[in-house]
Design an enzyme around this catalytic site. Sequence first.
Site, PDB file in Angstrom:
ATOM      1  N   ASP A   1     -30.157 -16.649 -61.046  1.00  0.00           N
ATOM      2  CA  ASP A   1     -30.364 -17.973 -59.973  1.00  0.00           C
ATOM      3  C   ASP A   1     -30.469 -19.349 -60.838  1.00  0.00           C
ATOM      4  O   ASP A   1     -31.064 -19.550 -61.659  1.00  0.00           O
ATOM      5  CB  ASP A   1     -31.131 -18.028 -59.322  1.00  0.00           C
ATOM      6  CG  ASP A   1     -30.965 -18.888 -57.788  1.00  0.00           C
ATOM      7  OD1 ASP A   1     -30.586 -18.280 -56.766  1.00  0.00           O
ATOM      8  OD2 ASP A   1     -30.966 -20.058 -58.043  1.00  0.00           O
ATOM      9  N   ILE A   2     -29.262 -20.145 -60.646  1.00  0.00           N
ATOM     10  CA  ILE A   2     -29.294 -21.337 -61.401  1.00  0.00           C
ATOM     11  C   ILE A   2     -30.391 -22.338 -61.196  1.00  0.00           C
ATOM     12  O   ILE A   2     -30.847 -23.478 -61.908  1.00  0.00           O
ATOM     13  CB  ILE A   2     -27.757 -22.217 -61.092  1.00  0.00           C
ATOM     14  CG1 ILE A   2     -27.488 -23.337 -62.030  1.00  0.00           C
ATOM     15  CG2 ILE A   2     -27.973 -22.934 -59.588  1.00  0.00           C
ATOM     16  CD1 ILE A   2     -25.976 -23.724 -61.878  1.00  0.00           C
TER      17      ILE A   2
ATOM     18  N   ASN B   1     -30.908 -13.705 -47.281  1.00  0.00           N
ATOM     19  CA  ASN B   1     -30.790 -14.796 -46.181  1.00  0.00           C
ATOM     20  C   ASN B   1     -29.586 -14.598 -45.482  1.00  0.00           C
ATOM     21  O   ASN B   1     -28.396 -14.452 -46.034  1.00  0.00           O
ATOM     22  CB  ASN B   1     -30.859 -16.333 -46.771  1.00  0.00           C
ATOM     23  CG  ASN B   1     -32.279 -16.441 -47.347  1.00  0.00           C
ATOM     24  OD1 ASN B   1     -33.178 -16.026 -47.290  1.00  0.00           O
ATOM     25  ND2 ASN B   1     -32.464 -17.100 -48.549  1.00  0.00           N
TER      26      ASN B   1
ATOM     27  N   GLY C   1     -31.480 -19.510 -43.627  1.00  0.00           N
ATOM     28  CA  GLY C   1     -31.516 -20.377 -44.584  1.00  0.00           C
ATOM     29  C   GLY C   1     -30.393 -19.868 -45.793  1.00  0.00           C
ATOM     30  O   GLY C   1     -30.570 -20.545 -47.121  1.00  0.00           O
ATOM     31  N   GLN C   2     -29.211 -19.605 -45.159  1.00  0.00           N
ATOM     32  CA  GLN C   2     -28.323 -19.147 -46.148  1.00  0.00           C
ATOM     33  C   GLN C   2     -27.417 -20.372 -46.536  1.00  0.00           C
ATOM     34  O   GLN C   2     -26.949 -21.074 -45.833  1.00  0.00           O
ATOM     35  CB  GLN C   2     -27.429 -17.925 -45.547  1.00  0.00           C
ATOM     36  CG  GLN C   2     -26.223 -17.621 -46.663  1.00  0.00           C
ATOM     37  CD  GLN C   2     -25.415 -16.491 -45.908  1.00  0.00           C
ATOM     38  OE1 GLN C   2     -25.274 -16.183 -44.581  1.00  0.00           O
ATOM     39  NE2 GLN C   2     -24.403 -15.832 -46.759  1.00  0.00           N
TER      40      GLN C   2
ATOM     41  N   HIS D   1     -25.836 -12.016 -50.890  1.00  0.00           N
ATOM     42  CA  HIS D   1     -26.561 -12.026 -52.157  1.00  0.00           C
ATOM     43  C   HIS D   1     -27.795 -11.762 -51.596  1.00  0.00           C
ATOM     44  O   HIS D   1     -28.374 -12.082 -50.912  1.00  0.00           O
ATOM     45  CB  HIS D   1     -26.378 -13.277 -52.852  1.00  0.00           C
ATOM     46  CG  HIS D   1     -26.670 -14.373 -52.316  1.00  0.00           C
ATOM     47  ND1 HIS D   1     -25.724 -15.202 -51.310  1.00  0.00           N
ATOM     48  CD2 HIS D   1     -27.843 -15.291 -52.032  1.00  0.00           C
ATOM     49  CE1 HIS D   1     -26.376 -16.028 -50.796  1.00  0.00           C
ATOM     50  NE2 HIS D   1     -27.576 -16.275 -51.163  1.00  0.00           N
TER      51      HIS D   1
ATOM     52  N   HIS E   1     -31.587 -11.799 -53.306  1.00  0.00           N
ATOM     53  CA  HIS E   1     -32.490 -12.548 -54.156  1.00  0.00           C
ATOM     54  C   HIS E   1     -33.436 -11.552 -54.631  1.00  0.00           C
ATOM     55  O   HIS E   1     -33.857 -10.758 -53.801  1.00  0.00           O
ATOM     56  CB  HIS E   1     -33.281 -13.571 -53.501  1.00  0.00           C
ATOM     57  CG  HIS E   1     -32.471 -14.758 -53.005  1.00  0.00           C
ATOM     58  ND1 HIS E   1     -32.367 -16.058 -53.861  1.00  0.00           N
ATOM     59  CD2 HIS E   1     -31.667 -15.055 -51.989  1.00  0.00           C
ATOM     60  CE1 HIS E   1     -31.521 -16.838 -53.088  1.00  0.00           C
ATOM     61  NE2 HIS E   1     -31.259 -16.194 -52.124  1.00  0.00           N
TER      62      HIS E   1
HETATM   63  P1  AMP Z   1     -29.052 -18.655 -50.218  1.00  0.00           P
HETATM   64  O1  AMP Z   1     -30.004 -19.906 -49.978  1.00  0.00           O
HETATM   65  O2  AMP Z   1     -29.712 -17.466 -50.031  1.00  0.00           O
HETATM   66  O3  AMP Z   1     -27.690 -18.831 -49.651  1.00  0.00           O
HETATM   67  O4  AMP Z   1     -29.177 -18.835 -51.825  1.00  0.00           O
HETATM   68  C1  AMP Z   1     -28.035 -19.245 -52.548  1.00  0.00           C
HETATM   69  C2  AMP Z   1     -28.744 -19.060 -54.062  1.00  0.00           C
HETATM   70  O5  AMP Z   1     -27.649 -19.616 -55.029  1.00  0.00           O
HETATM   71  C3  AMP Z   1     -29.722 -20.512 -54.374  1.00  0.00           C
HETATM   72  O6  AMP Z   1     -30.817 -19.975 -54.829  1.00  0.00           O
HETATM   73  C4  AMP Z   1     -29.147 -21.336 -55.671  1.00  0.00           C
HETATM   74  O7  AMP Z   1     -29.861 -22.009 -56.652  1.00  0.00           O
HETATM   75  C5  AMP Z   1     -28.039 -20.271 -56.123  1.00  0.00           C
HETATM   76  N1  AMP Z   1     -26.886 -20.706 -56.833  1.00  0.00           N
HETATM   77  C6  AMP Z   1     -25.792 -21.654 -56.249  1.00  0.00           C
HETATM   78  N2  AMP Z   1     -24.891 -21.850 -57.043  1.00  0.00           N
HETATM   79  C7  AMP Z   1     -25.190 -20.990 -58.349  1.00  0.00           C
HETATM   80  C8  AMP Z   1     -24.579 -20.936 -59.522  1.00  0.00           C
HETATM   81  N3  AMP Z   1     -23.535 -21.476 -59.672  1.00  0.00           N
HETATM   82  N4  AMP Z   1     -25.135 -19.932 -60.389  1.00  0.00           N
HETATM   83  C9  AMP Z   1     -26.206 -19.256 -60.207  1.00  0.00           C
HETATM   84  N5  AMP Z   1     -26.973 -19.569 -58.780  1.00  0.00           N
HETATM   85  C10 AMP Z   1     -26.429 -20.451 -57.936  1.00  0.00           C
END
Ligand code: AMP
Length: 116
Positions: free
Chosen positions: A32-33, A89, A95-96, A102, A104
């Site tokens: 995760d970024i 999520n 909270g998506q 995906h 986590h």
């Molecule tokens: P969600 O809130 O469950 O939709 O989580 C989305 C997740 O994607 C968050 O934890 C972000 O930090 C992660 N995210 C968004 N863009 C990227 C990216 N380019 N590379 C890796 N993780 C990312």
Amino acid sequence: MGLDDCIFCKIIKGEIPSEKLYETEQVIAFKDISPASPHHYLIIPKIHKASLNEFDQEHKLILGEILLAAKEIAVKQGFAESGYRTVINTGKDGGQTVHHLHMHLLAGREHKWPPG
Ligand code: AMP
Ligand code: ZN
């Protein structure tokens, strides 16, 4: 396959960089970024599906693969025994923020319950 404007489809295609740590024919996992824990990975299907709501009986195997990927990464990274949190999520109340399903995988600290 995949959506042109989907950030995770771009990661799958290699159009956006990511730190991949796991890949099968159907699934990839990458860091995760913006990590919320010392270990924070995202496990995603290579097919584009916006959320869990778009999955059906025909996708049972791929959903199972996502869970098993979490366990395999936990074993490889050495936190299977200390424990970890897996979260999907869905939608606004879930909270998506990224609309490509995906899961986590979080570890490396104690995670509280209930989540915020
Ligand atoms: P969600 O809130 O469950 O939709 O989580 C989305 C997740 O994607 C968050 O934890 C972000 O930090 C992660 N995210 C968004 N863009 C990227 C990216 N380019 N590379 C890796 N993780 C990312
Ligand atoms: Zn996508």
